[in-house]
Structures are given as C-alpha cells and as structure tokens.
Design a protein around this motif. Structure first.
Motif, PDB file in Angstrom:
ATOM      1  N   ALA A 138      -5.171  -0.366 -15.986  1.00 58.60           N
ATOM      2  CA  ALA A 138      -6.561  -0.847 -15.964  1.00 58.60           C
ATOM      3  C   ALA A 138      -7.097  -0.868 -14.534  1.00 58.60           C
ATOM      4  CB  ALA A 138      -6.639  -2.234 -16.586  1.00 58.60           C
ATOM      5  N   LEU A 139      -6.279  -1.343 -13.597  1.00 55.03           N
ATOM      6  CA  LEU A 139      -6.690  -1.379 -12.193  1.00 55.03           C
ATOM      7  C   LEU A 139      -6.877   0.037 -11.647  1.00 55.03           C
ATOM      8  CD1 LEU A 139      -4.247  -4.150 -10.891  1.00 55.03           C
ATOM      9  CD2 LEU A 139      -6.692  -4.420 -11.381  1.00 55.03           C
ATOM     10  N   ALA A 140      -5.965   0.925 -12.001  1.00 57.98           N
ATOM     11  CA  ALA A 140      -6.044   2.305 -11.511  1.00 57.98           C
ATOM     12  C   ALA A 140      -7.314   2.986 -12.008  1.00 57.98           C
ATOM     13  CB  ALA A 140      -4.811   3.088 -11.963  1.00 57.98           C
ATOM     14  N   GLN A 141      -7.655   2.770 -13.258  1.00 60.44           N
ATOM     15  CA  GLN A 141      -8.853   3.416 -13.823  1.00 60.44           C
ATOM     16  C   GLN A 141     -10.107   2.994 -13.068  1.00 60.44           C
ATOM     17  OE1 GLN A 141      -9.761   2.451 -17.930  1.00 60.44           O
ATOM     18  NE2 GLN A 141     -10.695   4.451 -18.248  1.00 60.44           N
ATOM     19  N   VAL A 142     -10.205   1.708 -12.773  1.00 65.39           N
ATOM     20  CA  VAL A 142     -11.366   1.210 -12.032  1.00 65.39           C
ATOM     21  C   VAL A 142     -11.443   1.853 -10.651  1.00 65.39           C
ATOM     22  CG1 VAL A 142     -12.347  -0.844 -10.927  1.00 65.39           C
ATOM     23  CG2 VAL A 142     -11.507  -0.977 -13.277  1.00 65.39           C
ATOM     24  N   MET A 143     -10.281   2.060 -10.020  1.00 62.88           N
ATOM     25  CA  MET A 143     -10.258   2.608  -8.665  1.00 62.88           C
ATOM     26  C   MET A 143     -10.221   4.135  -8.632  1.00 62.88           C
ATOM     27  SD  MET A 143      -7.944  -0.121  -6.496  1.00 62.88           S
ATOM     28  CE  MET A 143      -6.524  -0.241  -7.599  1.00 62.88           C
ATOM     29  N   GLY A 144     -10.329   4.768  -9.801  1.00 60.72           N
ATOM     30  CA  GLY A 144     -10.343   6.222  -9.854  1.00 60.72           C
ATOM     31  C   GLY A 144      -8.997   6.852  -9.584  1.00 60.72           C
ATOM     32  N   LEU A 145      -7.934   6.145  -9.951  1.00 61.17           N
ATOM     33  CA  LEU A 145      -6.573   6.631  -9.747  1.00 61.17           C
ATOM     34  C   LEU A 145      -5.880   6.819 -11.090  1.00 61.17           C
ATOM     35  CD1 LEU A 145      -5.536   4.096  -6.965  1.00 61.17           C
ATOM     36  CD2 LEU A 145      -6.070   6.504  -6.600  1.00 61.17           C
ATOM     37  N   THR A 146      -4.830   7.629 -11.117  1.00 55.03           N
ATOM     38  CA  THR A 146      -3.946   7.634 -12.270  1.00 55.03           C
ATOM     39  C   THR A 146      -2.893   6.550 -12.059  1.00 55.03           C
ATOM     40  OG1 THR A 146      -2.494   9.285 -11.250  1.00 55.03           O
ATOM     41  CG2 THR A 146      -4.261  10.107 -12.683  1.00 55.03           C
ATOM     42  N   LEU A 147      -2.217   6.195 -13.127  1.00 49.43           N
ATOM     43  CA  LEU A 147      -1.215   5.141 -13.041  1.00 49.43           C
ATOM     44  C   LEU A 147      -0.132   5.502 -12.029  1.00 49.43           C
ATOM     45  CD1 LEU A 147       0.131   2.522 -13.991  1.00 49.43           C
ATOM     46  CD2 LEU A 147       1.103   3.805 -15.918  1.00 49.43           C
ATOM     47  N   ASP A 148       0.355   6.738 -12.078  1.00 50.15           N
ATOM     48  CA  ASP A 148       1.430   7.114 -11.160  1.00 50.15           C
ATOM     49  C   ASP A 148       0.970   7.073  -9.705  1.00 50.15           C
ATOM     50  OD1 ASP A 148       0.067   9.609 -12.360  1.00 50.15           O
ATOM     51  OD2 ASP A 148       0.924  10.399 -10.511  1.00 50.15           O
ATOM     52  N   GLU A 149      -0.312   7.366  -9.454  1.00 51.09           N
ATOM     53  CA  GLU A 149      -0.828   7.281  -8.087  1.00 51.09           C
ATOM     54  C   GLU A 149      -0.828   5.847  -7.585  1.00 51.09           C
ATOM     55  OE1 GLU A 149      -3.912  11.084  -7.881  1.00 51.09           O
ATOM     56  OE2 GLU A 149      -4.575   9.191  -8.776  1.00 51.09           O
ATOM     57  N   LEU A 150      -1.184   4.901  -8.462  1.00 50.34           N
ATOM     58  CA  LEU A 150      -1.182   3.501  -8.048  1.00 50.34           C
ATOM     59  C   LEU A 150       0.244   2.979  -7.863  1.00 50.34           C
ATOM     60  CD1 LEU A 150      -2.737   0.915  -7.415  1.00 50.34           C
ATOM     61  CD2 LEU A 150      -2.676   0.359  -9.852  1.00 50.34           C
ATOM     62  N   LEU A 151       1.136   3.343  -8.786  1.00 49.93           N
ATOM     63  CA  LEU A 151       2.519   2.876  -8.682  1.00 49.93           C
ATOM     64  C   LEU A 151       3.230   3.499  -7.481  1.00 49.93           C
ATOM     65  CD1 LEU A 151       3.656   2.979 -12.430  1.00 49.93           C
ATOM     66  CD2 LEU A 151       2.857   1.011 -11.114  1.00 49.93           C
ATOM     67  N   GLY A 152       2.857   4.712  -7.144  1.00 51.52           N
ATOM     68  CA  GLY A 152       3.468   5.378  -5.999  1.00 51.52           C
ATOM     69  C   GLY A 152       4.664   6.238  -6.398  1.00 51.52           C
ATOM     70  N   ALA A 153       4.654   7.482  -5.967  1.00 52.71           N
ATOM     71  CA  ALA A 153       5.779   8.376  -6.237  1.00 52.71           C
ATOM     72  C   ALA A 153       6.961   8.011  -5.347  1.00 52.71           C
ATOM     73  CB  ALA A 153       5.376   9.826  -6.002  1.00 52.71           C
ATOM     74  N   VAL A 154       8.158   8.292  -5.853  1.00 55.67           N
ATOM     75  CA  VAL A 154       9.368   8.081  -5.065  1.00 55.67           C
ATOM     76  C   VAL A 154       9.451   9.189  -4.021  1.00 55.67           C
ATOM     77  CG1 VAL A 154      11.876   7.925  -5.116  1.00 55.67           C
ATOM     78  CG2 VAL A 154      10.518   7.003  -7.010  1.00 55.67           C
ATOM     79  N   PRO A 155       9.584   8.865  -2.743  1.00 50.80           N
ATOM     80  CA  PRO A 155       9.670   9.913  -1.714  1.00 50.80           C
ATOM     81  C   PRO A 155      10.871  10.823  -1.962  1.00 50.80           C
ATOM     82  CG  PRO A 155       9.342   7.744  -0.714  1.00 50.80           C
ATOM     83  CD  PRO A 155       9.643   7.511  -2.165  1.00 50.80           C
ATOM     84  N   VAL A 156      10.691  12.102  -1.655  1.00 53.35           N
ATOM     85  CA  VAL A 156      11.794  13.065  -1.782  1.00 53.35           C
ATOM     86  C   VAL A 156      12.696  12.913  -0.564  1.00 53.35           C
ATOM     87  CG1 VAL A 156      12.433  15.482  -2.013  1.00 53.35           C
ATOM     88  CG2 VAL A 156      10.311  14.639  -3.063  1.00 53.35           C
ATOM     89  N   SER A 157      13.957  12.596  -0.800  1.00 56.13           N
ATOM     90  CA  SER A 157      14.897  12.428   0.298  1.00 56.13           C
ATOM     91  C   SER A 157      15.326  13.797   0.833  1.00 56.13           C
ATOM     92  CB  SER A 157      16.126  11.655  -0.161  1.00 56.13           C
ATOM     93  OG  SER A 157      16.889  12.429  -1.075  1.00 56.13           O
ATOM     94  N   LYS A 158      15.844  13.786   2.048  1.00 53.00           N
ATOM     95  CA  LYS A 158      16.360  15.026   2.638  1.00 53.00           C
ATOM     96  C   LYS A 158      17.422  15.657   1.753  1.00 53.00           C
ATOM     97  CE  LYS A 158      14.251  15.501   6.674  1.00 53.00           C
ATOM     98  NZ  LYS A 158      13.497  16.729   7.028  1.00 53.00           N
TER      99      LYS A 158
END
Length: 389
Positions: free
Chosen positions: A55-75
C-alpha cells in the motif's frame, strides 16, 4: 533501546517518503494506514508487513520489491549471475546437446535438493549449466518431457530471483518458463502460471496475481486429469489464498482455503512434483501465513501448534518461512521472547534464506529496536546475521 540502526525493509520507508517530499501524515492517509503505525514502522517499533508495504509503495509510485529493497549481488555471486543471464538470453539459440542426456533428470533433482535446503549460493552456481544442457536437449528432441524439464528449471530460476528480490530476473524467468511450458506437458503450463502469479505477488500487485490464478484454475480444470489435476489445482489455490490474504479479502481467502483443503485430502501426505510441494502439511503452512497476513495471529499460532506437534516433514524452503511467520505473530501479540525463539529456529533451519528474507530482516530490526537491555541470544543472532547490535 539500541542506538544502532539495524537494516531491514522498514528502514526504506522513511527514505523513500522523504525523497518524494511526503509527510508521515500525507503518506499514511493516502495508503490507508494510521500515522501512529507508520511512525512505529519507520523507527523500528513495528514490523513492516508486505501488505502494508504494498500500500505504501503504490502511493509512492514504487513496486513492492523496490520498497523492500533487492539483495545486493555479492562478489562471490557475480560470476554465477552473469552465467545465468547468458543461459537465459540464449534460450532460442541452441548449442550442442549434452553428451549424457540421461543425466538431466538427476541434475535437476540435485538442483532442487539444494533449493529445498535453501542453499541459495549452490543453486546459483549450478543453475546455468543445468539450464543450458536442458534447453539444448529440448531443442534437439522437441520432446514434451524435455520442454517440461526446461520449464521446471526456469521455476528454480524464478525461486532464486524472488528470494533475492531480483525482480527483473524473476519476471524474465517466468516469461521463458511460460514459453517452455507451452511446448511441454499440460501440467507445466499450470506450474508456470503459479510462478507468474508469484511474480505479481512479489511486486505487490496482488489483484493482478489473483487474476492470473483464476485464469489458470479455469485452464487446469479443462486440461488436466487425475493426479496432475489435483496437484495443479492445489498449488494454484495455495497461491490464491496468499494473494487474497495480502489484500485482506476474507471471502476470497475462505474460497481458496476450502478448495485447497478439499484438494489436499486427495493426498495422504505431501508430494513433491516439478520442484513444488503440495499436500496437507503445506496447505496448513499457507493457512498459517495467511492468518498472519489477516492479523489473525492467535489462530495462526494455534494451527502451528497442531502442525508442529504432529511433526514437520517438509523441507527448509517451507519450514524456514513457517518460523518467520510464527515470529511475526508472536511479535504482534507482544511476546518478544517467543518471537526471538521463532527467528532463531528460522535461522537454524534455513540460514541462507533467513539472511535475505524480508520477514526475517524485519523481525531482526524490530527486536533489536525494542530491546532496551542486553540480550545475549539476540546479540549472537544479530552477529550471525551480520548486523551490529
């Protein structure tokens, strides 16, 4: 209270809100949540659930995964991820067929065993080779069974990408899975639809995911027979109840739960087909998760007590999230000790998943925020998770 800001998806809310020039009052009102709840989420006194996050992401024009944050790719994972993208890109450019095609079923089974143990890094290391060999063989033979194996391998790609919230990869995987499934056996089309609905779930478009499920149920009822029909409908209803739970759509949740239980009754115990489990135990686990989503936390704990008492037989891919959901319910009911115990169980059962899962991350963030005195168990767990406390 800990002076250290523990990372977790909830910490992204304030950052995204401020970037868009929104006050807490404005964001809360537009998203349909209370200002008090939003404030507690931002400071770490309440866990961010994926329903509220959507719900928060939709208001801010984000997808859920964008708000939750992707896991960084490790070396350590960069090479495997590059190889996987290369294999996916060459889906329609077949190479030399494998010299030992008889090994392909075993290779996929071994890949799924790593998946069931939530060994994410091992899955990433082995996926490119299995995917390439399976795809090349399918192009040579044009066998429905071979294309079904390709679709099943893309299901593993989707699972891995979704766990890390690498959603561009997840969405690409389900697109390729659908193409392979249409050349395979009818059941593979249903499992592909289940993963496609999962991509909608991961992005926060719960209504879109339900539309995919409803369409797939109609198709499964008309194309599948016997065991495949029961299995296909079962996994679709489990996906449907999860999506409806995120929407807090009681009527649709009830419909899918009742249908899932009716279908599960056809299996004396849970089965594993196409890398997916279905049966009475997995149905109960989905009911527990959805009860938590619906804020029916005591019902979730009661169902879990019965399930655990009878003994858990499903792999870590299912048991790990079960304990995360139990931790969520315990925390919502104010029982921090039991919430910590459940989080410890999740880390013991599925450590690689617990490290990247948003529910696990949020439990850690809130528990460390709420504890005002030293807690050796929490300190040890935070250290294991790689965060300072």
């Amino acid at each position: 209270m800990s002076a250290t800001k523990i990372p977790g998806p909830g910490t992204n809310v304030a950052v995204c809100r401020k970037e868009r020039g929104l006050s807490q009052v404005a964001l809360a009102r537009r998203a349909g949540v209370s200002v008090s709840l939003l404030s507690k989420i931002e400071v770490g006194d309440r866990a961010l659930t994926q329903g509220i996050a959507a719900a928060l992401a939709q208001v801010m024009g984000l997808t859920l995964d964008e708000l939750l944050g992707a896991v960084p790719v490790s070396k350590a994972d960069e090479t495997g991820l590059s190889a996987l993208n290369y294999a996916i890109r060459r889906f329609d450019i077949p190479g030399a067929p494998p010299s030992h095609p008889e090994d392909l079923p075993r290779e996929l089974a071994e890949l799924n065993e790593h998946r069931y143990r939530t060994e994410l890094r091992a899955v990433l290391q082995k996926l490119p080779g299995v995917l390439t060999r399976s795809t090349n063989y399918a192009h040579v033979t044009q066998s429905p069974d071979a294309w079904t194996r390709v679709a099943d391998t893309y299901s593993v790609v989707y699972w891995l990408a979704a766990r890390h919230r690498w959603m561009h990869l997840a969405e690409l995987a389900v697109m390729k899975q659908r193409v392979a499934a249409e050349r395979g056996r009818p059941i593979s089309v249903v499992t592909a639809a289940r993963d496609e609905a999962g991509a909608f779930l991961n992005s926060g478009d719960f209504a879109g995911g339900l539309a995919v499920v409803d369409r797939a149920i109609v198709e499964a009822e008309s194309t599948l027979r016997g065991r495949d029909r029961a299995f296909g409908l079962g996994i679709l209803h489990l996906r449907g109840l999860t999506l409806a739970g995120r929407l807090k759509d009681t009527a649709t949740v009830t419909r899918h739960i009742e249908a899932a239980w009716r279908t599960a009754a056809e299996f004396p115990e849970d089965i594993d087909e196409h890398g997916i489990h279905f049966g009475p135990e997995n149905t109960a686990m989905h009911v527990i998760s959805t009860s938590s989503d619906m804020e029916q936390h005591r019902a979730a704990l009661i169902t879990a007590d019965d399930l655990v008492r009878n003994g858990l037989t499903l792999p870590a891919t299912r048991v790990g999230p079960l304990y995360m959901n139990l931790g969520r319910s315990h925390l919502a009911l104010g029982d921090r000790g039991s919430a910590l115990e459940s989080l410890e169980e999740a880390w013991d059962v599925a450590p690689e998943m617990a490290r990247v899962h948003p529910t696990s991350q949020e439990l850690m963030r809130v528990l460390t925020s709420l504890h005002r005195r030293s807690n050796p168990r929490l300190t040890r767990l935070a250290k294991r998770a790689g965060v300072s406390f």
